[in-house]
Design an enzyme around this catalytic site. Structure first.
Site, short mmCIF file in Angstrom:
data_model
loop_
_atom_site.label_atom_id
_atom_site.label_comp_id
_atom_site.label_asym_id
_atom_site.label_seq_id
_atom_site.Cartn_x
_atom_site.Cartn_y
_atom_site.Cartn_z
N ASP A 91 0.87 -1.18 0.00
CA ASP A 91 0.00 0.00 0.00
C ASP A 91 0.90 1.23 0.00
O ASP A 91 1.18 1.83 1.04
CB ASP A 91 -0.92 -0.02 1.21
CG ASP A 91 -2.01 1.05 1.12
OD1 ASP A 91 -2.07 1.75 0.09
OD2 ASP A 91 -2.79 1.17 2.08
N ALA A 92 1.38 1.59 -1.20
CA ALA A 92 2.39 2.63 -1.35
C ALA A 92 1.87 3.86 -2.09
O ALA A 92 2.47 4.93 -2.01
CB ALA A 92 3.60 2.06 -2.10
N LYS A 93 0.79 3.71 -2.84
CA LYS A 93 0.14 4.81 -3.57
C LYS A 93 1.15 5.58 -4.43
O LYS A 93 1.19 6.80 -4.42
CB LYS A 93 -0.60 5.73 -2.61
CG LYS A 93 -1.66 4.99 -1.79
CD LYS A 93 -2.37 5.90 -0.80
CE LYS A 93 -3.41 5.14 -0.02
NZ LYS A 93 -2.82 4.17 0.95
N ARG A 94 1.94 4.84 -5.19
CA ARG A 94 2.95 5.44 -6.03
C ARG A 94 2.39 5.80 -7.41
O ARG A 94 1.35 5.31 -7.82
CB ARG A 94 4.13 4.47 -6.21
CG ARG A 94 4.87 4.13 -4.93
CD ARG A 94 5.58 5.35 -4.35
NE ARG A 94 6.65 4.97 -3.45
CZ ARG A 94 6.54 4.82 -2.14
NH1 ARG A 94 5.38 5.00 -1.56
NH2 ARG A 94 7.60 4.47 -1.39
N THR A 118 -0.53 -0.42 -4.69
CA THR A 118 -1.54 0.61 -4.92
C THR A 118 -0.90 1.77 -5.67
O THR A 118 0.23 2.17 -5.41
CB THR A 118 -2.16 1.11 -3.60
OG1 THR A 118 -1.14 1.60 -2.73
CG2 THR A 118 -2.93 0.00 -2.91
#
Length: 270
Positions: A91-94, A118
């Site tokens: 869950d890094a939202k890169r 993510t």
């Protein structure tokens, strides 16, 4: 992990539970602070107690990055400790320009060997496609999030009458397919799930917000489940911080089992 393997695991465990490993060193039981790696020791005991009931684990990388190099080490050890047949989510939202996204993708897929990551869609296709270039790896694209500020932009109406998050889903679905692309939809917005299912009927949806954030599992399933389940429902704080004593692992296992029992009953109706 392939789509079929994920479906098979859901059937086997009668569960679509994802446990969020949002491990805050300030919140873990005090006695663990004497361990060589308190974060990993906490995660290890959570995994030991919950892996029977979970089909996925989702470490939020922010909680590890905040600890610097030792945090990344804790994250890698956690990832390696998770059983190989359980789906893993960074869950890094890169997302960034293409060459930078390629490096992010290499970091999480090749170096660390996560199954998925993510990704934020705001910069468009060239920022997302590098993540989709890896076999048997998944992009989990932010769509309709559950945080209050998500409404600042996601519900804006586009020139063709769609909500912005609907446009994001419709366009991004052209970049990949149901075998490598999932979407994040917050559990506190279950009414959005019915409209989303009209756009992507076969894709998996990752649903955060059940439990401590107030999302309702049955509402999520009513609006968002497809014929093969098609959901990964995440619970973090409601499981991992359900007890701050030395018995925290047992408590986490009990909470995970409660959710799994509910999920089994729901799956039997499919």
């Amino acid at each position: 992990m392939t789509r079929q393997q994920l479906f098979d695991k859901i059937k086997e465990k009668e569960s679509f539970l994802c446990v969020g490993l949002d491990t805050d060193v300030k919140k873990i039981p005090h006695h663990l602070l004497q361990a060589k790696d308190p974060v990993f020791e906490f995660n290890k005991q959570i995994i030991d107690a919950t892996h029977r009931y979970a089909v996925a684990y989702k470490p939020n990388t922010a909680f590890y990055e905040a600890q610097g190099a030792k945090g990344w080490d804790s994250l890698q050890k956690t990832l390696e400790y998770i059983p190989a047949d359980i789906f893993t989510i960074a869950d890094a939202k890169r997302a960034d320009i293409g060459n930078t996204s390629s490096m992010y993708a290499s970091a999480f897929f090749e170096n660390m060997n996560f199954d998925s990551v993510t990704v934020a869609p705001y910069m468009g296709s060239d920022s997302v496609k590098p993540f989709l270039a890896f076999d048997n790896k998944w992009v989990i694209l932010l769509a309709a999030t559950s945080n209050p500020g998500g409404l600042d932009f996601q519900n804006l109406i586009t020139s063709d009458g769609e909500k912005l998050y609907e446009r994001v889903i419709r366009e991004s679905a052209k970049w990949g397919d149901a075998d490598n692309l999932m979407y994040v939809v917050g559990a506190t917005r279950p009414e959005a799930l019915a409209d989303i299912r009209k756009i992507v009927p076969h894709h998996f949806l990752l649903i955060p917000g059940v439990g401590a954030q107030g999302g309702d599992l049955h509402a999520v399933c009513e609006y968002g489940m497809n014929e093969q389940c098609g959901l990964l429902v995440n619970s973090s704080r409601g499981i991992i911080y359900s007890d701050s004593s030395e018995n925290f692992g047992s408590s986490a296992g009990i909470q995970a089992q409660k959710i799994q029992i509910e999920m089994a009953e729901i799956l039997q109706r499919l």
